[in-house]
Design a protein around this motif. Structure first.
Motif, PDB file in Angstrom:
ATOM      1  N   PHE A  98       2.381  38.298  12.668  1.00  0.00           N
ATOM      2  CA  PHE A  98       3.435  38.209  13.680  1.00  0.00           C
ATOM      3  C   PHE A  98       2.848  38.030  15.075  1.00  0.00           C
ATOM      4  CE2 PHE A  98       5.843  40.382  17.033  1.00  0.00           C
ATOM      5  CZ  PHE A  98       6.971  39.582  17.046  1.00  0.00           C
ATOM      6  N   TYR A  99       1.863  38.842  15.417  1.00  0.00           N
ATOM      7  CA  TYR A  99       1.310  38.758  16.771  1.00  0.00           C
ATOM      8  C   TYR A  99       0.531  37.473  17.019  1.00  0.00           C
ATOM      9  CZ  TYR A  99       2.948  43.002  18.893  1.00  0.00           C
ATOM     10  OH  TYR A  99       3.760  43.945  19.478  1.00  0.00           O
ATOM     11  N   ARG A 100       0.125  36.800  15.956  1.00  0.00           N
ATOM     12  CA  ARG A 100      -0.523  35.504  16.111  1.00  0.00           C
ATOM     13  C   ARG A 100       0.477  34.350  16.064  1.00  0.00           C
ATOM     14  NH1 ARG A 100      -6.069  36.039  12.373  1.00  0.00           N
ATOM     15  NH2 ARG A 100      -7.148  37.498  13.789  1.00  0.00           N
ATOM     16  N   SER A 101       1.741  34.656  15.791  1.00  0.00           N
ATOM     17  CA  SER A 101       2.724  33.596  15.580  1.00  0.00           C
ATOM     18  C   SER A 101       3.330  33.107  16.886  1.00  0.00           C
ATOM     19  CB  SER A 101       3.850  34.101  14.678  1.00  0.00           C
ATOM     20  OG  SER A 101       4.773  34.892  15.422  1.00  0.00           O
ATOM     21  N   PRO A 102       3.841  31.885  16.893  1.00  0.00           N
ATOM     22  CA  PRO A 102       4.531  31.376  18.088  1.00  0.00           C
ATOM     23  C   PRO A 102       5.851  32.092  18.326  1.00  0.00           C
ATOM     24  CG  PRO A 102       4.709  29.803  16.273  1.00  0.00           C
ATOM     25  CD  PRO A 102       3.752  30.858  15.827  1.00  0.00           C
ATOM     26  N   ALA A 103       6.374  32.775  17.303  1.00  0.00           N
ATOM     27  CA  ALA A 103       7.645  33.491  17.447  1.00  0.00           C
ATOM     28  C   ALA A 103       7.534  34.688  18.375  1.00  0.00           C
ATOM     29  CB  ALA A 103       8.132  33.952  16.066  1.00  0.00           C
ATOM     30  N   LEU A 107       6.874  31.286   5.176  1.00  0.00           N
ATOM     31  CA  LEU A 107       6.987  31.519   6.611  1.00  0.00           C
ATOM     32  C   LEU A 107       5.619  31.750   7.238  1.00  0.00           C
ATOM     33  CD1 LEU A 107       8.697  32.244   9.173  1.00  0.00           C
ATOM     34  CD2 LEU A 107       8.710  34.599   8.325  1.00  0.00           C
ATOM     35  N   ILE A 108       4.830  32.616   6.630  1.00  0.00           N
ATOM     36  CA  ILE A 108       3.506  32.951   7.164  1.00  0.00           C
ATOM     37  C   ILE A 108       2.613  31.714   7.221  1.00  0.00           C
ATOM     38  CG2 ILE A 108       1.404  34.275   6.742  1.00  0.00           C
ATOM     39  CD1 ILE A 108       3.789  35.909   7.770  1.00  0.00           C
ATOM     40  N   LYS A 109       2.672  30.891   6.189  1.00  0.00           N
ATOM     41  CA  LYS A 109       1.825  29.698   6.142  1.00  0.00           C
ATOM     42  C   LYS A 109       2.234  28.654   7.179  1.00  0.00           C
ATOM     43  CE  LYS A 109       0.722  30.173   1.220  1.00  0.00           C
ATOM     44  NZ  LYS A 109       0.985  29.665  -0.146  1.00  0.00           N
ATOM     45  N   SER A 110       3.466  28.752   7.678  1.00  0.00           N
ATOM     46  CA  SER A 110       3.936  27.746   8.641  1.00  0.00           C
ATOM     47  C   SER A 110       3.423  28.004  10.047  1.00  0.00           C
ATOM     48  CB  SER A 110       5.470  27.731   8.673  1.00  0.00           C
ATOM     49  OG  SER A 110       5.993  28.896   9.297  1.00  0.00           O
ATOM     50  N   TRP A 111       2.831  29.176  10.283  1.00  0.00           N
ATOM     51  CA  TRP A 111       2.358  29.526  11.613  1.00  0.00           C
ATOM     52  C   TRP A 111       0.943  29.026  11.844  1.00  0.00           C
ATOM     53  CZ3 TRP A 111       4.462  35.190  11.142  1.00  0.00           C
ATOM     54  CH2 TRP A 111       5.819  35.182  11.464  1.00  0.00           C
ATOM     55  N   PRO A 112       0.594  28.726  13.087  1.00  0.00           N
ATOM     56  CA  PRO A 112      -0.752  28.215  13.389  1.00  0.00           C
ATOM     57  C   PRO A 112      -1.843  29.201  12.971  1.00  0.00           C
ATOM     58  CG  PRO A 112       0.709  27.931  15.267  1.00  0.00           C
ATOM     59  CD  PRO A 112       1.441  28.787  14.278  1.00  0.00           C
ATOM     60  N   ALA A 113      -2.977  28.669  12.578  1.00  0.00           N
ATOM     61  CA  ALA A 113      -4.095  29.502  12.135  1.00  0.00           C
ATOM     62  C   ALA A 113      -5.172  29.638  13.194  1.00  0.00           C
ATOM     63  CB  ALA A 113      -4.701  28.914  10.858  1.00  0.00           C
TER      64      ALA A 113
END
Length: 585
Positions: free
Chosen positions: A462-467, A573-579
């Motif tokens: 979550f904290y690494r996500s653009p959301a 959902l998790i895989k859709s976030w930048p790495a």
């Protein structure tokens, strides 16, 4: 979010009385710094040589204040306990400043900072005070403007390696004038929590899809959350012989009920306007601001506290609490309800603080697997029927370094050194591992958290996500947080208890907020950025104005407040976030 983290500390087993930790004899120097770097300040995003260079700066900057006794205060949570018990001792030994870091209830922090602002008498030299008070601080002009401080009187004690742009909550402590008044020391968000293991069961997935026509997964909207709550409470009923519930909350008329709602519940429903960190011109409290002046809370003044989106949010809260939560939840406070999900009978919770993470991953809990991984996950909160793209979606607490102008300059300088020390890159990564309350982008993306992520139930993802940017604290529209915040639990408590309808409760709250702002306007104490209320007209006039202006708030009542439920698979959902971390600059 007054008193919240006091309750969190209770859940963690921390004492609620004031803890004063005075550091031992001041030794001061590179030898002490090296000892702490080797023994305590690992891991760090800095090399040991870089840490030593930063500590040498602190040693030199602190020389004029050696032997001075400085007092700092914060509320009691795990992160601040670490600061008070460990980092205060380290700072004193390294710099020679005798630092005392008091831990007290958050309500007492607010009371004491009010007392110092009103009396001008120096009670503490530095404060760790919620950024929810940003609207209060910049209007009353009692808090030190840190932007000007760092460039002026405090320049000689401002760490050249502070790296303000590395702080993920910098905007939270920034006033409408673009100046920084508060610097985050710890942060946590409220998110959606669910039993990942139950949601993965083929039999439950099959039954859910057969009934609702879509997949059991992380709810994207409130309709899906409600369907899932109904499903687990009234269809599944029991898992492994134990009664289960599809929802958890609390409803006792108590001060803790207030920040259950000021912590952005209305924005999750779709109250207010678009805008990050807070909606403009109407924020998630329903307060309209024109320029820097609050002009009304009621819909009849252009606000949205008693508008259809707000009433919908309270209606859903009351309905879900009665229908889908354990019966005892209606009589619980925040502190009493907090441990319940860890007991293994709750399928999901829409309003769950990430500050619970450390307590929810303890070995042996019913929600933990034998391999040390949680059976649960956290995910972004579902959106209410009135929510639109571009709006904030949830609350993020940011306990922040705050200085007051009534503190003598030399004492402020020494306090500022400590407040920078506890957020410095030398110590912040280790502190993040202890309290799991992130403040720096560089810490979030450190490899040590990549390795630890599987044990933390989605916190790192979550904290690494653009959301993440959609979760923000109370903002600038609220002109006097202490006075206005107390109105919420008193009025919404009437809806929770059934004494008033949600509409009547929110009408009363809007009127009460406008009454406080009207008194502030008459007093003139907040100057050109103080409230200046719009005259009361009609709701219809303001609905039409919003539509003409192309803004949102106040929105008209929707014909259908329960659109079709929508979910998303958690792993998808998790895989859709930048790495990789975002580029700076």
């Amino acid at each position: 979010m007054t008193t919240l983290k006091t309750h969190l500390s209770c859940l963690a087993g921390a004492s609620l009385f004031a803890l004063t930790l005075a550091a031992g004899p001041a030794l001061a120097g590179p030898e002490e710094a090296r000892k702490w770097i080797d023994s305590e300040f690992q891991p760090s995003t800095l090399s040991k040589d870089e840490q030593m260079k930063e500590m040498e700066w602190f040693i030199n900057a602190a020389k004029p204040f050696a032997g001075m006794e400085i007092n700092i205060v914060s509320e009691t949570i795990t992160t601040h306990e670490y600061e008070a018990k460990t980092l205060a001792k380290a700072f004193s030994e390294i710099t020679g400043i005798k630092l005392t870091h008091d831990l007290i209830q958050e309500g007492d922090v607010v009371e004491k900072i009010q007392t110092q602002m009103q009396s001008g008498k120096n009670i503490y030299d530095g404060w760790i005070n919620d950024s929810d008070l940003i609207g209060t601080h910049f209007r009353y002009k009692q808090a030190t403007n840190l932007t000007d401080w760092m460039a002026g009187p405090g320049k000689d004690v401002t760490n050249p390696n502070l790296d303000i742009d590395d702080f993920i909550g910098k905007s939270f402590g920034t006033g409408p004038d673009g100046k920084l008044y508060q610097l985050p020391v710890q942060q946590f968000a409220n998110l959606y929590w669910f039993r990942y293991d139950w949601f993965q069961r083929a039999d439950l997935k099959e039954k859910f899809k057969a009934k609702y026509g879509y997949d059991l997964g992380v709810p994207v909207n409130w309709s899906a959350y409600e369907d899932i709550a109904e499903f687990f409470t009234n269809d599944v009923k029991e898992i492994d012989g134990t009664k289960v519930f599809g929802h958890m909350d609390y409803g006792k008329k108590d001060p803790s009920l207030g920040w259950r709602f000021t912590d952005a519940w209305l924005s999750m429903a779709g109250n207010g306007d678009k805008g990050i960190p807070n909606g403009l011109p109407v924020d998630e409290w329903g307060i309209r601001m024109e320029g820097c002046r609050p002009v009304g809370s009621a819909v009849e003044r252009g606000g949205d506290t008693n508008g259809p989106a707000a009433v919908y949010s309270i209606t859903k809260y009351v309905d879900w609490l009665k229908k889908y939560a354990p019966p005892q939840a209606q009589g619980m406070t925040f502190g009493e309800s907090g441990p319940v999900p860890a007991q293994g009978t709750i399928a999901q919770q829409i309003f769950w603080y990430t500050a619970f993470t450390a307590d929810m991953v303890k070995p042996g809990l019913p929600v933990m697997s034998s391999d040390g991984k949680p059976k649960w996950r956290m995910a972004p909160s579902p959106k209410g029927a009135y929510w639109k793209d571009g709006m904030k979606l949830g609350y993020q607490d940011a306990g922040s370094a705050t200085l007051l102008n009534s503190t003598p300059v030399e004492r402020r300088k020494a306090a500022w050194l400590y407040l920078q020390f506890i957020v410095s890159k030398t110590v912040s990564l280790k502190k993040s591992h202890v309290g799991l309350t992130f403040i720096r982008e560089s810490d979030i993306w450190d490899n040590s958290f990549t390795e630890r992520a599987p044990q933390l139930g989605g916190l790192i993802e979550f904290y690494r996500s653009p959301a993440r940017v959609q979760w923000t604290p109370t903002g600038n529209n609220v002109p006097d947080y202490p006075r206005l915040a107390q109105l919420w639990w008193q009025n919404i408590g009437d809806a929770s208890s059934g004494a008033k309808t949600p509409q009547a409760a929110m009408d009363a709250l809007a009127a009460a907020q406008d009454s406080v702002m009207e008194r502030l306007e008459r007093s003139g104490v907040q100057g050109d950025c103080g409230p200046k209320l719009n005259p009361r007209t009609t709701a219809e006039e303001w609905f039409a104005k919003a539509e003409k202006a192309g803004t949102l708030a106040p929105q008209r009542k929707l014909a259908n407040e329960k659109p079709k439920g929508e979910t998303i698979d958690y792993d998808t959902l998790i895989k859709s976030w930048p790495a990789s971390p975002p580029k700076r600059g």
